[in-house]
Design a protein around this motif. Structure first.
Motif, PDB file in Angstrom:
ATOM      1  N   PHE B 347       0.809  -1.210   0.000  1.00 24.89           N
ATOM      2  CA  PHE B 347       0.000   0.000   0.000  1.00 24.89           C
ATOM      3  C   PHE B 347       0.856   1.279   0.000  1.00 24.89           C
ATOM      4  CE2 PHE B 347      -3.816  -2.392   2.035  1.00 24.89           C
ATOM      5  CZ  PHE B 347      -4.111  -2.949   0.795  1.00 24.89           C
ATOM      6  N   TYR B 349       2.432   3.047   2.071  1.00 24.62           N
ATOM      7  CA  TYR B 349       2.374   4.104   3.079  1.00 24.62           C
ATOM      8  C   TYR B 349       3.795   4.461   3.528  1.00 24.62           C
ATOM      9  CZ  TYR B 349       1.562   6.769   7.266  1.00 24.62           C
ATOM     10  OH  TYR B 349       1.591   7.763   8.197  1.00 24.62           O
ATOM     11  N   TYR B 352       4.536   6.639  -0.720  1.00 26.57           N
ATOM     12  CA  TYR B 352       3.724   7.492  -1.585  1.00 26.57           C
ATOM     13  C   TYR B 352       3.102   8.588  -0.722  1.00 26.57           C
ATOM     14  CZ  TYR B 352       3.971   3.279  -4.525  1.00 26.57           C
ATOM     15  OH  TYR B 352       4.402   2.189  -5.233  1.00 26.57           O
ATOM     16  N   ASN B 354       0.676  10.565  -1.092  1.00 27.34           N
ATOM     17  CA  ASN B 354      -0.778  10.710  -1.055  1.00 27.34           C
ATOM     18  C   ASN B 354      -1.508   9.484  -0.515  1.00 27.34           C
ATOM     19  OD1 ASN B 354      -1.153  13.431  -1.808  1.00 27.34           O
ATOM     20  ND2 ASN B 354      -0.500  12.887  -3.877  1.00 27.34           N
ATOM     21  N   VAL B 355      -0.776   8.655   0.201  1.00 23.88           N
ATOM     22  CA  VAL B 355      -1.420   7.591   0.960  1.00 23.88           C
ATOM     23  C   VAL B 355      -1.350   8.000   2.427  1.00 23.88           C
ATOM     24  CG1 VAL B 355      -1.374   5.156   1.609  1.00 23.88           C
ATOM     25  CG2 VAL B 355      -0.754   5.833  -0.718  1.00 23.88           C
ATOM     26  N   PHE B 459      -0.926  -0.723  -4.672  1.00 27.04           N
ATOM     27  CA  PHE B 459      -0.979   0.634  -5.222  1.00 27.04           C
ATOM     28  C   PHE B 459       0.305   0.899  -5.991  1.00 27.04           C
ATOM     29  CE2 PHE B 459      -3.076   2.192  -0.971  1.00 27.04           C
ATOM     30  CZ  PHE B 459      -4.158   1.371  -1.191  1.00 27.04           C
ATOM     31  N   GLU B 461       2.351   4.514  -7.884  1.00 23.61           N
ATOM     32  CA  GLU B 461       2.304   5.970  -7.887  1.00 23.61           C
ATOM     33  C   GLU B 461       2.604   6.490  -9.285  1.00 23.61           C
ATOM     34  OE1 GLU B 461       5.536   8.202  -6.032  1.00 23.61           O
ATOM     35  OE2 GLU B 461       4.054   9.224  -4.771  1.00 23.61           O
ATOM     36  N   VAL B 468      -2.124   8.276  -6.911  1.00 21.80           N
ATOM     37  CA  VAL B 468      -1.948   6.862  -6.562  1.00 21.80           C
ATOM     38  C   VAL B 468      -2.918   6.030  -7.401  1.00 21.80           C
ATOM     39  CG1 VAL B 468      -2.012   5.157  -4.696  1.00 21.80           C
ATOM     40  CG2 VAL B 468      -1.318   7.520  -4.218  1.00 21.80           C
ATOM     41  N   VAL B 488      -5.436   8.630  -1.086  1.00 20.49           N
ATOM     42  CA  VAL B 488      -5.943   7.326  -0.645  1.00 20.49           C
ATOM     43  C   VAL B 488      -5.868   7.288   0.876  1.00 20.49           C
ATOM     44  CG1 VAL B 488      -5.634   4.836  -0.712  1.00 20.49           C
ATOM     45  CG2 VAL B 488      -5.176   6.188  -2.755  1.00 20.49           C
ATOM     46  N   LEU B 490      -6.213   5.117   4.208  1.00 18.13           N
ATOM     47  CA  LEU B 490      -6.230   3.747   4.695  1.00 18.13           C
ATOM     48  C   LEU B 490      -7.097   3.656   5.948  1.00 18.13           C
ATOM     49  CD1 LEU B 490      -2.392   2.983   4.439  1.00 18.13           C
ATOM     50  CD2 LEU B 490      -4.161   2.585   2.707  1.00 18.13           C
TER      51      LEU B 490
END
Lengths: 299, 793, 134
Positions: B347, B349, B352, B354-355, B459, B461, B468, B488, B490
């Motif tokens: 994912f 995190y 990226y 924008n997570v 995900f 990027e 994302v 995004v 979570l």
């Protein structure tokens, strides 16, 4: 250090460059690969059904050879068997795991192999050469490098079989670091990219090559997008798909920009300055020397 | 000394199998030191009257009641003893019903012979019983609450209102916990800070609450309504006094501070200085200096705040303070941490930008209506459910219960503030179980929030835009969606907070499979723990939303009140004691007492703290001089019991001596009897608090006296009453087995097994297997027996 | 057009056979779609992997007519991501085996041109035949 070595079929044919560069590079840092005197095909892909025990016979037979080598004193207390080919690594490891965890299966397999002198005891460990290097220490490897691969931007391609399934993966399945650490030890730049463990299409290359074209192009594009000059791999089937099938993409589409594909051991040999002929670059399909010469890594 | 033995027929349950007249005859002796009576129902009023009358008439000192399990009527007969003017600990129960008549119905002769030995053993032990006094322990009014989130706050307020003295410990510099970070709450959408702030203020204003923020637990010793906590209060580096020199919150210090650090209460979407007040609604509303980033501490290069402070209250020399807090009860309200999404690298995190986590989104949404919000969200937003919940791959199989609803809440708030944003929620199941939740879910759908049933696989990027890309199957249409999102979010699951570990370790609190603290019983003791006097409040027990947390917090407070309302409690006198004439102060016992009840006194002798001792007897085997012993289960008594249990053995007979721990194995064997489950008649069961009390000497003595096998049964190590005891038992067994090896005695003769209360078949199978094994073995030769236990007791 | 499914005893036979061969409790599938979303071969498949799991659970033998099981190359991407730790690769293999054990091969050596055969590495050919022949 002397260690029993299982080459597998492809390393004697299309992936000769993988074997010779690996053996010469390993020697340079004091690791002697002792090839099993008799070995047989591992079966390439592991049987995934519960009732297919017979398919595990071939892998296990190789473990007996390692047992014998210890008994005969060819190696000393060395229960590990090193592989280069990721597919062999995967298939052998999965069979071994099943034998180690299931005494009944081990018994049955031993019964099938009644003509062998000994039973397999279940104490051989299958290891990939990268794990041996990890244990040797990438810091230590970096110290042995005589020609750092400066400015070479490398995309490390793991493919499937080095990492999955989890039970035999040599590193974190989703966030592996071992090849990147290796690349950095050689003085090259390890780029970060998304496709590092995406399947290349594997054996579909035989009768469904379009799948492979699509996947290979996706992988190479991702490497290019992230600034790679080259891709390294440790799987002769991935190497074939990435190298040969990529060159066919280029044949059909002359504007296509290819990336050279190397076995990780070829770059290792280069950085350790083994004999040029041991690099086996003539077996690589996509022109391998131009890039290296441009960066003054090859004369 | 005169002993009264009362043989109960149990309305035929015993006497239909066992010939009690025969037993009586066996017990009668010439010099009349023993009075034997048979009665139909000893537990009845008439039976008890018989006991009392006979005791008075004959001047009995010791009583043996041969009847059912002590777990049924020990208390009844102890009551009768008191009425007869006898000390209730001069009573022994011979368990003829569960351990003999019910399981050997088909072999009455054998059962009668066995019954004689069972009663003989009880009699032998009774003769060595002595008076024990139940000390009354005073219960105070002091309660420690660990954790200052909504759970700890609610529990503290309820307790303080009821007149208890509460010490509330919070490791952060402000009260409020996770709730103080939230924007609004579901499903009512009222502001979290507005609800919690008055409660936080009430804590600091309450005369019965002592609040320590910026304070961590270091250790808690004790149990059973008597605890001593050692806590460390970290310095704020601001002088704190009621005099005129206190901080006026003029903010000059903050204005000159050159440091800029992510602010935890803004979840890093905004920064703060190194000298700061944690949040606008912080309680206490006070400055502190973060020594990790303050340049004065990092490299000594800065002194600016101290220079500008008009009150001169900055004190870089302030030291951490250690406090000791003695309390009668502890409430664990240590709360949760959100799942660290970096453990799910697919994912992205942390990689990226924008997570974001759900808590980060709480802050983003909280600021979204501002003119220039610190974090923009773009045009298309995805919420991804079950991140770190219901996922075996990362080890959390449970549902975190709140993520569906907080995602719906965050999406709804976002949609209301910015209707132009497209919002998608990717879910596997929507669990909207609470009051008004389903309706809230439906309203969010009415707003145009789209719910897609599918869990994204990974995900990627887009390098240039930092968008994302989610790749996900819409499992209802079977289409694969591959789309860019500007943000995004979570739905991080909940895990027990890491800071709970120190509490778990020092109080020996069990955890359930989900990693949260385990309640004493999931149905009827949901806020108690297995440690008496320790209660659970809020998410430390498992994920829950705010209403459930508050309800449980009040429940925990109520349980504390009910417990402390007893004012005093009787201490079970079955405790260890030290014979100080023998003790040479070697200190070996200290390590074998996890409750830390043993200490060395001024004379260099071991001493037992009766409030802390749990009476497991593990310490006994660590004493090389046998200076430590256990009331009601003394060495002498157990030697006597062993001998009496074997003394009628004939040449062709076999005996398995079973030592059963009182909490589990003994009850389990009772349960086998209640169900009339047959097993080998070789077994002779002796009750002990824990089999760790059975030293190698006792085991060897049993074999020397004719046991063919010794079977030790105890509770499992994990989560049991005396969870440390099994280690001692294993060591004891090792000692004996070493001796066995030298003397060539078959190691199958000594068995140690662990049982849960439901392991009836396991016990039956194992004990029968032992019987089968010893049937095949030759008896241990007499000379070997002598070597095994050379000393004659 | 919707298919009407009627449960019969033999539906469960097919399900049980696949469970036995694969060693995977197919009924544990939560239908979250993680396998399909991450499958690198999804574009070539006619039925998504998650749907295969569903149809096997429902005992729908028609699943055997799908190309999906032949396209799955046991790359184990789904295996390492499935939140229930189910191994969809093993289910694919079981489905392939059910077919191959009826002595119907998916490939014959004649399908490979001489030129290709010369080029192909041994592992490609052996791997392919292990998956596509009985």
């Amino acid at each position: 250090m002397k260690i029993p070595y299982f080459p597998g079929c492809t390393l004697k044919t299309t992936a000769k460059n993988f074997e010779i560069s690996a053996i010469a590079s390993a020697k340079k840092i004091g690791i002697d690969f002792i090839e099993l005197d008799r070995w047989n095909c591992c079966g390439v892909v592991s049987s995934l059904t519960s009732d297919d025990l017979m398919k595990h016979l071939a892998p296990v037979r190789n473990f007996l050879r390692v047992q014998e080598m210890n008994k005969q004193g060819i190696v000393e207390n060395e229960n590990r068997m090193v592989t280069l080919c990721s597919m062999c690594y995967n298939t052998l490891s999965l069979s071994n795991k099943r034998m180690k965890e299931n005494a009944d299966d081990l018994q049955k397999v031993n019964d099938f192999m009644h003509r062998e002198e000994e039973n397999y005891k279940g104490d051989v460990d299958v290891v990939h050469f990268l794990s041996i290097l990890d244990e040797y220490g990438f810091d230590k490897l970096a110290q042995k490098v005589t020609k750092p691969l400066k400015d070479l931007k490398v995309a490390s391609y793991y493919g499937c079989t080095l990492l999955r399934p989890k039970s035999v993966g040599i590193d974190d399945t989703e966030d592996p670091k071992i090849l990147e650490n290796f690349v950095k030890a050689l003085g090259a730049d390890a780029i970060d990219w998304d496709a590092k463990s995406r399947c290349c299409g594997s054996y579909h290359t035989v009768n469904n090559v379009d799948i492979v074209y699509r996947l290979v192009q996706g992988i190479v594009d991702d490497a290019k997008k992230n600034g790679a000059d080259a891709i390294i791999t440790s799987c002769p089937l991935c190497a074939f798909n990435l190298d040969v099938r990529q060159s066919e993409i280029k044949d059909k589409n002359p504007d296509y920009q290819t990336l050279p594909i190397y076995y990780f051991t070829q770059l290792m040999g280069l950085a350790l300055e083994i004999d040029k002929q041991d690099l086996g670059l003539e077996f690589n399909k996509i022109e391998p020397e131009k890039l290296l010469k441009k960066l003054n890594l090859l004369s | 000394m005169k002993t009264g033995i009362f043989l109960c027929e149990c309305g035929g349950n015993i006497s239909n199998t066992i010939d009690l007249e025969n037993v009586k005859e066996h017990l009668n002796d010439e010099d009349e030191k023993v009075i034997v009576k048979i009665h139909g129902n000893m537990c009845s009023g008439a039976g008890q009257k018989l006991l009392i009358d006979e005791a008075k008439k004959h001047g009995l000192d010791k009583i043996v009641v041969s009847a059912c399990s002590p777990h049924f009527h020990e208390k009844t007969f102890r009551g009768a003893m008191k009425k007869a003017g006898l000390n209730p600990y001069n009573l022994e129960i011979a368990n003829l019903r569960e351990h003999c008549s019910w399981i050997h119905k088909d072999i009455p002769k054998v059962a009668t012979e066995k019954a004689k030995e069972i009663v003989d053993a009880a009699k032998a032990k009774a003769e060595l019983d002595y008076a024990l006094e139940e000390k009354m322990m005073k219960l105070g009014n002091e309660v420690l609450v660990i954790g200052g989130g909504i759970a700890g706050i609610q529990t503290s307020l309820d307790l303080a209102d009821s007149g208890k003295n509460v010490t509330l410990i919070e490791k952060q510099p402000t009260l409020g916990g996770k709730m103080a970070i939230l924007t609004k709450t579901f499903p009512t959408e009222d502001c979290a800070a507005c609800i919690i702030s008055p409660k936080m203020a009430a804590v600091i204003d309450h005369p019965n609450i002592t609040l320590h923020t910026n304070t961590e637990i270091q250790d808690i010793a004790g149990h059973r309504l008597h605890f001593e906590a050692k806590v460390i209060k970290h310095p704020r580096y601001i002088k704190d006094s009621i005099n005129m020199d206190q901080c006026l919150i003029c903010n000059k210090c903050r204005e000159v501070c050159p440091v800029s650090q992510p602010n935890y209460w803004e979840q890093g979407i905004m920064n703060r200085e190194a000298i700061y007040i944690p949040a606008p609604h912080a309680i206490p509303y006070k400055y502190l200096i973060d020594a990790e980033t303050c340049l004065h501490f990092v490299d000594g290069s800065c002194n600016k705040c101290a220079e500008v402070c008009p009150q001169n209250v900055i004190d870089f020399g302030q030291k951490a303070e250690e406090l000791n807090i003695a309390v009668d009860a502890v409430v664990v309200a240590t709360g949760f941490d959100i799942f660290d999404a970096k453990r799910k690298p697919v994912f992205g995190y942390g990689k990226y930008e924008n997570v974001v986590t759900s808590l980060e989104m709480e802050r983003i949404v909280d600021h979204i209506v501002e003119k220039d919000p610190p974090r923009k969200v773009g045009k298309r937003v995805a919420f991804v459910q079950c991140v770190g919940s219901r996922d075996k791959q990362i080890g959390n199989e449970y549902c975190s219960r709140v993520c569906c609803m907080y995602s719906i809440k965050l999406a709804s708030l976002l949609k209301q503030a910015k209707p132009e944003i497209d919002i998608y929620i990717f879910y596997t199941d929507i669990r909207a179980f609470g009051k008004g939740y389903e309706e809230y879910y439906k309203r969010s759908q009415e707003m145009g929030i789209k719910f897609i049933r599918g869990k994204p696989s990974h995900f990627t990027e887009v390098k240039e835009t930092k968008q994302v890309i989610l790749t996900v199957e819409d499992t209802l249409s079977r289409d694969i969606i591959e789309t860019e999102f500007d943000l995004v979010v979570l739905a991080n699951g909940l895990e027990l907070s890491k800071s709970s570990d120190i509490v778990a370790d020092s109080l020996k609190l069990a955890k359930s499979d989900d990693g949260f603290f385990k309640e004493a019983h999931p149905k009827y003791k949901p806020v108690d723990t297995l440690v008496e006097g320790v209660f659970l409040s809020g998410t430390a027990q498992g994920p829950k939303d705010i209403p459930d947390t508050v309800a449980q917090a009040s429940a925990a407070a109520a349980r504390v009140m009910a417990t402390l309302a007893q004012k005093e409690f009787a201490l079970d006198p079955v405790l260890a004691f030290v014979n100080s004439d023998i003790c040479d102060g070697c200190e070996k016992c200290l390590d074998n007492c996890p409750p830390k009840a043993i200490s060395m006194n001024n004379e260099g002798k071991a001493e037992i703290n009766e409030a802390l001792c749990l009476g497991c007897g593990s310490c006994i085997t660590s004493c090389p001089l046998e200076a430590i012993d256990l009331n009601y289960y003394t060495n002498k008594q157990i030697y006597a019991e062993i001998e009496a249990s074997l003394h009628l053995k004939k040449e062709n007979e076999k005996r398995i001596l079973v030592f059963a721990d009182n909490n589990t194995t003994y009850r389990l064997i009772d349960a086998c009897g209640v169900r009339k489950m047959k097993y080998t008649n070789y077994a002779r069961v002796l009750r002990v608090p824990s089999v760790s009390r059975i030293s190698p000497n006792l085991i060897e003595f049993a074999f020397a006296k004719g046991a063919d096998a010794v079977f030790l049964g105890d509770s499992p190590a994990k989560g049991s009453h005396f969870e440390w005891a099994n280690k001692t038992t294993q060591n004891n067994i090792k000692t004996v087995l070493n001796k066995f090896k030298k003397l060539k005695i078959d190691s199958d003769r000594l068995i140690f097994s662990q049982f849960t209360a439901a392991d009836l078949m396991k016990f039956i199978n194992e004990i029968n297997q032992v019987a089968e094994k010893i049937d095949k073995l030759k008896s241990i030769p007499e000379d070997i027996k002598k070597q095994l236990f050379p000393k004659e007791k | 057009m919707a298919i009407k499914v009627k449960f019969k005893d033999k539906n469960d036979d097919f399900y049980k056979k696949i469970v036995e061969l694969s060693g995977e409790q197919v009924a544990l599938c939560d239908q979250c779609g993680t396998c399909s979303g991450g499958c690198p071969f999804i574009e070539e498949m006619d039925i998504n992997p998650s749907e295969i799991m569903r149809k096997v659970m429902l005992g729908q033998k028609e699943v055997m007519d799908s190309r999906t099981m032949w396209i799955c190359a046991s790359c184990f991407t789904c295996t390492v991501r499935c939140p229930r730790e189910l191994d969809v690769s093993k289910v694919s293999e079981a489905l392939r085996q059910v077919k191959l054990r009826t002595a119907i091969d998916e490939i014959s050596i004649a399908d490979i041109s001489k030129e290709e055969a010369k080029k192909l590495p041994t592992i490609a050919v052996v791997g392919n035949f292990r998956k596509f022949t009985g």
